[in-house]
Write an enzyme that holds these catalytic residues in place. Structure first.
Site, PDB file in Angstrom:
ATOM      1  N   GLN A 336      13.801  30.366 -20.214  1.00 24.64           N
ATOM      2  CA  GLN A 336      14.444  29.635 -21.315  1.00 24.64           C
ATOM      3  C   GLN A 336      15.834  29.131 -20.905  1.00 24.64           C
ATOM      4  OE1 GLN A 336      12.747  28.994 -23.998  1.00 24.64           O
ATOM      5  NE2 GLN A 336      14.342  27.894 -25.091  1.00 24.64           N
ATOM      6  N   GLU A 363      -2.144  50.212 -15.314  1.00 23.69           N
ATOM      7  CA  GLU A 363      -1.809  51.658 -15.379  1.00 23.69           C
ATOM      8  C   GLU A 363      -1.653  52.137 -16.824  1.00 23.69           C
ATOM      9  OE1 GLU A 363       0.515  53.586 -12.443  1.00 23.69           O
ATOM     10  OE2 GLU A 363      -0.053  52.122 -10.921  1.00 23.69           O
TER      11      GLU A 363
END
Ligand code: COS
Length: 383
Positions: A336, A363
């Site tokens: 951004q 995970e």
């Protein structure tokens, strides 16, 4: 902030930082574009003894703990999470052997992992068993002196690149999670093969493949620990490894801030550098707040886990969730700040944003981590 690292810890950081700056950052875009496994960089890390850090001294390692590996992974992912993932997966593969393997098994496999001569991998996930880890379908049946393994593992990091695989299979379906066992599979075992490399949104330097078992026969002594203890070993392994994923998050987020802040200083709009605008300053300030708070948490969790190996789950899940959510937010905000330039492949932040997403998924998704934290709270407050 100064975390008062010991001389040894600072040395580990310096080695990992140098490899990141000199070897990873210059070629990370190329590795990403070509989906190329960073074998030469990993070999260099092996020569610098980084593979030995978390392996116990009696098996050729340095006997470091969770905190030491966190320090390395943080540096690597500042450069490239794909390289960090390829490195981290070795320990995901080694931990089951360290946690539950017999003395002979440790002697056989750990020294070559500690020197980086052999790469390791961890095989749990299947097409229908992701968050529901105990829902795996792969089976292992004892036939004389051999286990016969059938099934397919999916999305396995270091697939096709590793020589040692710690995998989970069902040995007694009637027993639920207590009917799972772990085994060591070696590259070249009859009936074992890896699928083609998957094409991924991010972490493209790491290899991800299926592990395919078709009447794969392995010797009886490849069982890790006792029959039926596989699920527990898996859970303990993930407790130990998740702070490493959190560390990949803080390194990645730091790397993104290191791109966005200098850009904001040199990019001029309305006649002055955009860092002079409060809207941009606040974005950068929020990045710094997120990174530093995540770093403090991950370091504290890793030290807690090192000191209290029987009480890992909550600290491990809390740091994994927080640091990886921070990484997603910080990398998105870095794009951004850099606007149209940030969105272009010419600048590294678009890759960083793509790489960040997996940290909230693999995970154990961040939703599953919240389940684990909730279950632990339930136990604590029942007392
Ligand atoms: N350490 C040790 N033992 C553990 C444990 C841990 N962290 N977590 C669970 N166990 C034990 C439980 O005590 C239980 O043992 P008993 O049978 O003696 O009671 C057994 O394991 C089953 O536990 P539980 O009933 O909580 O298992 P669930 O099937 O409900 O699964 C979650 C629990 C969701 C936490 C688990 O499936 C999980 O972690 N899923 C995510 C998996 C993941 O991370 N996948 C990513 C791919 S791996 S790279």
């Amino acid at each position: 902030m100064d975390y008062f690292l010991t001389e040894e810890q600072q040395m580990i950081v310096d080695i990992a930082r140098q490899i990141t700056d000199e070897r990873i950052i210059p070629i990370r875009a190329e590795l990403d574009e070509k989906h190329e496994f960073p074998r030469a960089i990993l070999n260099e890390m092996a020569q610098a003894d980084l593979f030995g850090v978390p392996i116990p001294e009696e098996y050729g390692g340095f006997g470091g703990g969770c905190f030491d590996i966190v320090l390395i992974l943080e540096q690597l992912s500042r450069g490239c999470v794909g390289v960090g993932t390829a490195f981290a997966a070795n320990f995901l593969g080694a931990y089951p052997i360290i946690i539950s393997g017999s003395e002979e098994m440790k002697q056989k496999y750990l020294p070559s992992i500690a020197t980086g001569k052999k790469f390791a991998a961890f095989g749990l996930t299947e097409a229908n068993a992701g968050s529901d880890a105990s829902g795996i379908q792969t089976t292992a049946v004892l036939d004389g002196d051999e286990w016969v393994i059938n099934g397919t593992k999916q999305w396995i990091t270091n697939g096709g690149e590793a020589q040692v695989y710690s995998i989970v299979a069902i040995t007694d379906r009637s027993k639920g999670p207590r009917g799972a066992s772990m085994f060591v599979i070696e590259e070249g075992d009859p009936g074992f093969s890896c699928g083609p490399k998957e094409k991924k949104m991010g972490i493209r330097a790491s290899s991800t493949t299926e592990l395919i078992f078709k009447d794969c026969r392995i010797p009886k002594d490849r069982l890790i620990g006792r029959k039926g203890t596989g699920f527990i070993t898996v859970m303990k392994t993930l407790d130990l490894s998740r702070p490493g994923i959190a560390a990949l998050g803080i390194g990645l987020a730091q790397g993104a801030l290191d791109e966005a802040a200098p850009y904001a200083k040199q990019r001029k709009q309305f006649g002055r550098p955009i860092i002079g605008f409060q809207a941009v300053q606040h974005l950068l300030a929020d990045m710094a707040i997120g990174i530093e708070s995540a770093r403090a948490l991950v370091y504290a969790a890793a030290k807690h886990i090192q000191a209290h190996p029987k009480d890992m789950s909550k600290a491990s899940s809390i740091c994994k969730v927080h640091a990886t959510d921070v990484a997603m937010k910080v990398t998105t905000d870095a794009v951004q700040v850099m606007g149209g330039y940030g969105y272009m492949c010419e600048y590294p932040v678009e890759k960083m944003m793509r790489d960040a997403k997996i940290l909230q998924i693999y995970e154990g998704t961040n939703q599953i981590q919240r389940n684990v934290i909730g279950q632990e709270l339930n136990k604590e407050y029942a007392k």
